[in-house]
Design a protein around this motif. Sequence first.
Motif, PDB file in Angstrom:
ATOM      1  N   THR A 105       0.872  -1.249   0.018  1.00 12.79           N
ATOM      2  CA  THR A 105      -0.128   0.007  -0.100  1.00 12.79           C
ATOM      3  C   THR A 105       1.009   1.210   0.082  1.00 12.79           C
ATOM      4  OG1 THR A 105      -0.151   0.008   2.537  1.00 12.79           O
ATOM      5  CG2 THR A 105      -1.887  -1.257   1.394  1.00 12.79           C
ATOM      6  N   LEU A 106       0.174   2.457  -0.239  1.00 11.10           N
ATOM      7  CA  LEU A 106       0.976   3.693  -0.561  1.00 11.10           C
ATOM      8  C   LEU A 106      -0.083   4.612   0.411  1.00 11.10           C
ATOM      9  CD1 LEU A 106       1.725   3.719  -4.136  1.00 11.10           C
ATOM     10  CD2 LEU A 106       3.304   3.540  -1.899  1.00 11.10           C
ATOM     11  N   GLU A 107       0.162   5.296   1.444  1.00 13.78           N
ATOM     12  CA  GLU A 107      -0.753   6.068   1.930  1.00 13.78           C
ATOM     13  C   GLU A 107      -0.028   7.483   2.321  1.00 13.78           C
ATOM     14  OE1 GLU A 107      -2.617   4.290   5.622  1.00 13.78           O
ATOM     15  OE2 GLU A 107      -1.838   2.171   4.761  1.00 13.78           O
ATOM     16  N   PRO A 108      -0.796   8.429   2.303  1.00 10.46           N
ATOM     17  CA  PRO A 108      -0.407   9.592   2.521  1.00 10.46           C
ATOM     18  C   PRO A 108       0.022   9.978   4.075  1.00 10.46           C
ATOM     19  CG  PRO A 108      -2.085  10.172   0.987  1.00 10.46           C
ATOM     20  CD  PRO A 108      -1.953   8.775   1.388  1.00 10.46           C
ATOM     21  N   PHE A 109       1.177  10.517   4.375  1.00  7.76           N
ATOM     22  CA  PHE A 109       1.528  10.321   5.754  1.00  7.76           C
ATOM     23  C   PHE A 109       2.145  11.832   6.298  1.00  7.76           C
ATOM     24  CE2 PHE A 109       3.760   8.916   9.604  1.00  7.76           C
ATOM     25  CZ  PHE A 109       2.749   8.625  10.479  1.00  7.76           C
ATOM     26  N   GLY A 110       1.383  12.992   6.563  1.00  7.03           N
ATOM     27  CA  GLY A 110       1.955  14.067   6.904  1.00  7.03           C
ATOM     28  C   GLY A 110       2.341  14.651   5.444  1.00  7.03           C
ATOM     29  N   ASP A 111       3.806  14.927   5.398  1.00  8.74           N
ATOM     30  CA  ASP A 111       4.487  15.461   4.131  1.00  8.74           C
ATOM     31  C   ASP A 111       5.049  14.431   3.598  1.00  8.74           C
ATOM     32  OD1 ASP A 111       6.400  15.073   5.996  1.00  8.74           O
ATOM     33  OD2 ASP A 111       7.569  16.925   5.380  1.00  8.74           O
ATOM     34  N   ALA A 125       8.016   1.880   5.182  1.00  6.96           N
ATOM     35  CA  ALA A 125       9.040   3.170   4.894  1.00  6.96           C
ATOM     36  C   ALA A 125       8.376   4.432   4.487  1.00  6.96           C
ATOM     37  CB  ALA A 125      10.099   2.858   3.671  1.00  6.96           C
ATOM     38  N   ASP A 126       8.974   5.325   5.017  1.00  2.00           N
ATOM     39  CA  ASP A 126       8.375   6.782   4.900  1.00  2.00           C
ATOM     40  C   ASP A 126       9.287   7.465   3.736  1.00  2.00           C
ATOM     41  OD1 ASP A 126       6.489   6.305   6.528  1.00  2.00           O
ATOM     42  OD2 ASP A 126       7.096   7.701   8.052  1.00  2.00           O
ATOM     43  N   ILE A 127       8.800   7.846   2.567  1.00  2.00           N
ATOM     44  CA  ILE A 127       9.381   8.721   1.379  1.00  2.00           C
ATOM     45  C   ILE A 127       8.753  10.005   1.358  1.00  2.00           C
ATOM     46  CG2 ILE A 127      10.429   6.357   0.843  1.00  2.00           C
ATOM     47  CD1 ILE A 127       8.763   6.462  -1.590  1.00  2.00           C
ATOM     48  N   THR A 128       9.617  10.817   0.710  1.00  2.00           N
ATOM     49  CA  THR A 128       8.925  11.995  -0.011  1.00  2.00           C
ATOM     50  C   THR A 128       8.035  11.628  -1.262  1.00  2.00           C
ATOM     51  OG1 THR A 128      10.801  12.513  -1.465  1.00  2.00           O
ATOM     52  CG2 THR A 128      10.912  13.440   0.798  1.00  2.00           C
ATOM     53  N   ALA A 129       6.986  12.616  -1.598  1.00  2.00           N
ATOM     54  CA  ALA A 129       6.376  12.403  -2.700  1.00  2.00           C
ATOM     55  C   ALA A 129       7.168  12.384  -3.854  1.00  2.00           C
ATOM     56  CB  ALA A 129       5.149  13.554  -2.910  1.00  2.00           C
ATOM     57  N   ALA A 130       8.184  13.388  -3.921  1.00  2.00           N
ATOM     58  CA  ALA A 130       9.025  13.304  -4.944  1.00  2.00           C
ATOM     59  C   ALA A 130       9.847  11.960  -5.319  1.00  2.00           C
ATOM     60  CB  ALA A 130      10.228  14.200  -4.963  1.00  2.00           C
ATOM     61  N   ALA A 131      10.259  11.242  -4.130  1.00  2.00           N
ATOM     62  CA  ALA A 131      10.801  10.058  -4.190  1.00  2.00           C
ATOM     63  C   ALA A 131       9.941   8.959  -4.787  1.00  2.00           C
ATOM     64  CB  ALA A 131      11.407   9.670  -2.851  1.00  2.00           C
ATOM     65  N   ALA A 133       7.571   9.585  -6.933  1.00  2.00           N
ATOM     66  CA  ALA A 133       7.256   9.855  -8.541  1.00  2.00           C
ATOM     67  C   ALA A 133       8.904   9.181  -9.090  1.00  2.00           C
ATOM     68  CB  ALA A 133       7.533  11.037  -8.626  1.00  2.00           C
ATOM     69  N   ASP A 134       9.758   9.365  -8.436  1.00  2.00           N
ATOM     70  CA  ASP A 134      11.205   8.793  -9.065  1.00  2.00           C
ATOM     71  C   ASP A 134      10.974   7.431  -9.125  1.00  2.00           C
ATOM     72  OD1 ASP A 134      12.043  11.459  -9.489  1.00  2.00           O
ATOM     73  OD2 ASP A 134      13.335  11.491  -7.675  1.00  2.00           O
TER      74      ASP A 134
END
Length: 160
Positions: A105-111, A125-131, A133-134
């Motif tokens: 799963t992928l869930e938005p978690f804060g920023d 794992a917590d990653i940025t939205a840019a990561a 997409a990359d």
Amino acid sequence: MILADRIVILEAGRIVQEGPAAEVARRPRTRYVARLVGLNLYAGTANGDLVTLDGGGQLHIPADSPPPGPGTAVLVAIRPTAVALYPDQPPQGSPRNVLAGPVETLEPFGDRVRVSIASEPPIHADITAAALADLRLAPGTPVWATIKATDLTVYPAQDA
């Protein structure tokens, strides 16, 4: 929790952990408490610098910290921000823990975005939205996760 001096956590109608907020956040006793404070938590048995996990899999713990005695029941906590993700087999390097599995799963978690991976053991794992997409991650995408042994917090299960 940020404002509290002391907290009490109830799970299924009973107290599962209480104490100073910082201590509860550092050393959760149950997976429920770990989820509340945002950590991955695993139970296992230590043998030197290796922990064999109750649910399957193994994790290398810091070699420079005094390892628990052989056969000691331990808990291992990992911050989701300490988990690095790779779309292919990660390059050889210093992380001693490498897990592989599909994205669940992928869930938005804060920023950030919380990525749940069906590895052994399963990990978040917590990653940025840019990561995100990359890496072009989506449910079902195979991914490799690495965690340095020094990013693991290990403590005897009975001390939790």
